[in-house]
Design a protein around this motif. Structure first.
Motif, PDB file in Angstrom:
ATOM      1  N   PHE A 103       2.859 -35.841  28.036  1.00  0.00           N
ATOM      2  CA  PHE A 103       4.269 -35.704  27.674  1.00  0.00           C
ATOM      3  C   PHE A 103       5.088 -36.353  28.793  1.00  0.00           C
ATOM      4  O   PHE A 103       4.828 -36.104  29.978  1.00  0.00           O
ATOM      5  N   PRO A 104       6.053 -37.179  28.470  1.00  0.00           N
ATOM      6  CA  PRO A 104       6.801 -37.890  29.516  1.00  0.00           C
ATOM      7  C   PRO A 104       7.599 -36.947  30.411  1.00  0.00           C
ATOM      8  O   PRO A 104       8.125 -35.927  29.953  1.00  0.00           O
ATOM      9  N   PRO A 157       7.993 -43.114  24.989  1.00  0.00           N
ATOM     10  CA  PRO A 157       6.704 -42.685  25.542  1.00  0.00           C
ATOM     11  C   PRO A 157       5.757 -43.866  25.781  1.00  0.00           C
ATOM     12  O   PRO A 157       5.789 -44.866  25.056  1.00  0.00           O
ATOM     13  N   ARG A 158       4.901 -43.731  26.796  1.00  0.00           N
ATOM     14  CA  ARG A 158       3.864 -44.727  27.056  1.00  0.00           C
ATOM     15  C   ARG A 158       2.730 -44.575  26.046  1.00  0.00           C
ATOM     16  O   ARG A 158       2.670 -43.609  25.282  1.00  0.00           O
ATOM     17  N   CYS A 190      11.189 -34.989  29.476  1.00  0.00           N
ATOM     18  CA  CYS A 190      11.335 -34.695  28.047  1.00  0.00           C
ATOM     19  C   CYS A 190      11.594 -33.201  27.834  1.00  0.00           C
ATOM     20  O   CYS A 190      11.380 -32.377  28.723  1.00  0.00           O
ATOM     21  N   HIS A 209      12.855 -33.575  22.153  1.00  0.00           N
ATOM     22  CA  HIS A 209      12.047 -34.790  22.017  1.00  0.00           C
ATOM     23  C   HIS A 209      10.731 -34.496  21.303  1.00  0.00           C
ATOM     24  O   HIS A 209      10.223 -35.327  20.559  1.00  0.00           O
ATOM     25  N   TYR A 210      10.176 -33.306  21.555  1.00  0.00           N
ATOM     26  CA  TYR A 210       8.922 -32.893  20.921  1.00  0.00           C
ATOM     27  C   TYR A 210       9.070 -31.461  20.405  1.00  0.00           C
ATOM     28  O   TYR A 210       9.662 -30.607  21.075  1.00  0.00           O
ATOM     29  N   GLU A 234       0.815 -41.344  26.041  1.00  0.00           N
ATOM     30  CA  GLU A 234       1.612 -40.146  25.779  1.00  0.00           C
ATOM     31  C   GLU A 234       1.817 -39.978  24.274  1.00  0.00           C
ATOM     32  O   GLU A 234       1.724 -40.924  23.505  1.00  0.00           O
ATOM     33  N   TRP A 235       2.070 -38.744  23.858  1.00  0.00           N
ATOM     34  CA  TRP A 235       2.309 -38.474  22.442  1.00  0.00           C
ATOM     35  C   TRP A 235       3.547 -39.205  21.951  1.00  0.00           C
ATOM     36  O   TRP A 235       4.553 -39.287  22.666  1.00  0.00           O
ATOM     37  N   GLU A 236       3.478 -39.710  20.727  1.00  0.00           N
ATOM     38  CA  GLU A 236       4.685 -40.216  20.089  1.00  0.00           C
ATOM     39  C   GLU A 236       5.624 -39.045  19.827  1.00  0.00           C
ATOM     40  O   GLU A 236       5.186 -37.926  19.558  1.00  0.00           O
ATOM     41  N   GLN A 237       6.913 -39.314  19.891  1.00  0.00           N
ATOM     42  CA  GLN A 237       7.885 -38.257  19.641  1.00  0.00           C
ATOM     43  C   GLN A 237       7.726 -37.698  18.238  1.00  0.00           C
ATOM     44  O   GLN A 237       7.516 -38.446  17.278  1.00  0.00           O
TER      45      GLN A 237
END
Length: 216
Positions: free
Chosen positions: A61-62, A158-159, A65, A130-131, A162-165
């Motif tokens: 997780f970024p 996100p990289r 966030c 965000h999540y 990392e999870w997509e939002q």
């Protein structure tokens, strides 16, 4: 749990492991009065509850966030995620006041300055997210509605690791109906399914349980 194909406990620092142990101690102390988890699962807390929540750390997780745990109950997965991601803000939302008060107290005792709680109905929470995460709280389409109402874009995005939002929910059983309902409500929503058995190994406790990730 040493025979797991991937063991999320192995990625924890000594301080994080101490906080996880303290979380278990605090939750089990509150449980007889507040019923945060089923008493029948207390002896298997690390497997049935903690390991289950930590599967959400399979991706990152970024920093910066905001993660909202809808129907947090006993702070699962809110508190484990707050421990693992100290640079994220984690909010546990629940309509049951005594559970929210217990989670707030536990977070304070653990020194989790990034973990907050809110008592009320999910559709009335105001803020930006965000999540969204949950553990068997509501149908996927309902979670998606709660998320989309308050979702904002991350900058920078996100990289790749990392999870997509979007929504990350821990579920099990036949999910075809829930996924069909989500796609009927929002044809732009994408759904990815991650088997916990594939992640942790075939000898894991979780059988057909999954992480279901929905995003736009």
């Amino acid at each position: 749990m040493d025979d797991l194909a991937w063991n999320p406990f192995g990625a924890l620092s000594a301080e994080q492991r101490e906080k996880m142990e303290a979380f278990e101690e605090q939750l089990l102390r509150f449980n007889p009065r507040v019923n945060l988890i089923s008493s029948e699962t207390e002896d298997a807390f690390r497997t049935r509850h903690l390991l289950h929540c930590l599967t959400l750390t399979a991706r990152g997780f970024p920093d910066g966030c905001t993660i909202v745990d809808w129907g947090t109950g006993g702070g699962l997965p809110a508190i484990p995620l707050a421990i693992c991601h100290p640079e994220a803000t984690v909010v546990g939302v629940d309509s049951v006041g005594k559970k929210v008060r217990a989670v707030r107290t536990i977070a304070r005792r653990l020194g989790l300055e990034n973990c907050f709680t809110w008592n009320g109905r999910a559709k009335e929470w105001t803020g930006e997210v965000h999540y969204s995460v949950s553990r068997a709280t509501a149908p996927l389409a309902t979670l998606w509605q709660w998320h989309r109402r308050v979702a904002v874009d991350l900058q920078p995005p996100p990289r790749e690791d990392e999870w997509e939002q979007g929504v990350l929910t821990l579920k099990g059983g036949n999910l075809s109906g829930e996924i069909a309902d989500l796609r009927a409500m929002d044809s732009d929503a994408s759904v990815a399914r991650h088997s916990l058995e594939d992640l942790l190994g075939r000898n894991s406790f979780f059988g057909e349980k999954e992480i279901v990730a929905a995003h736009s």
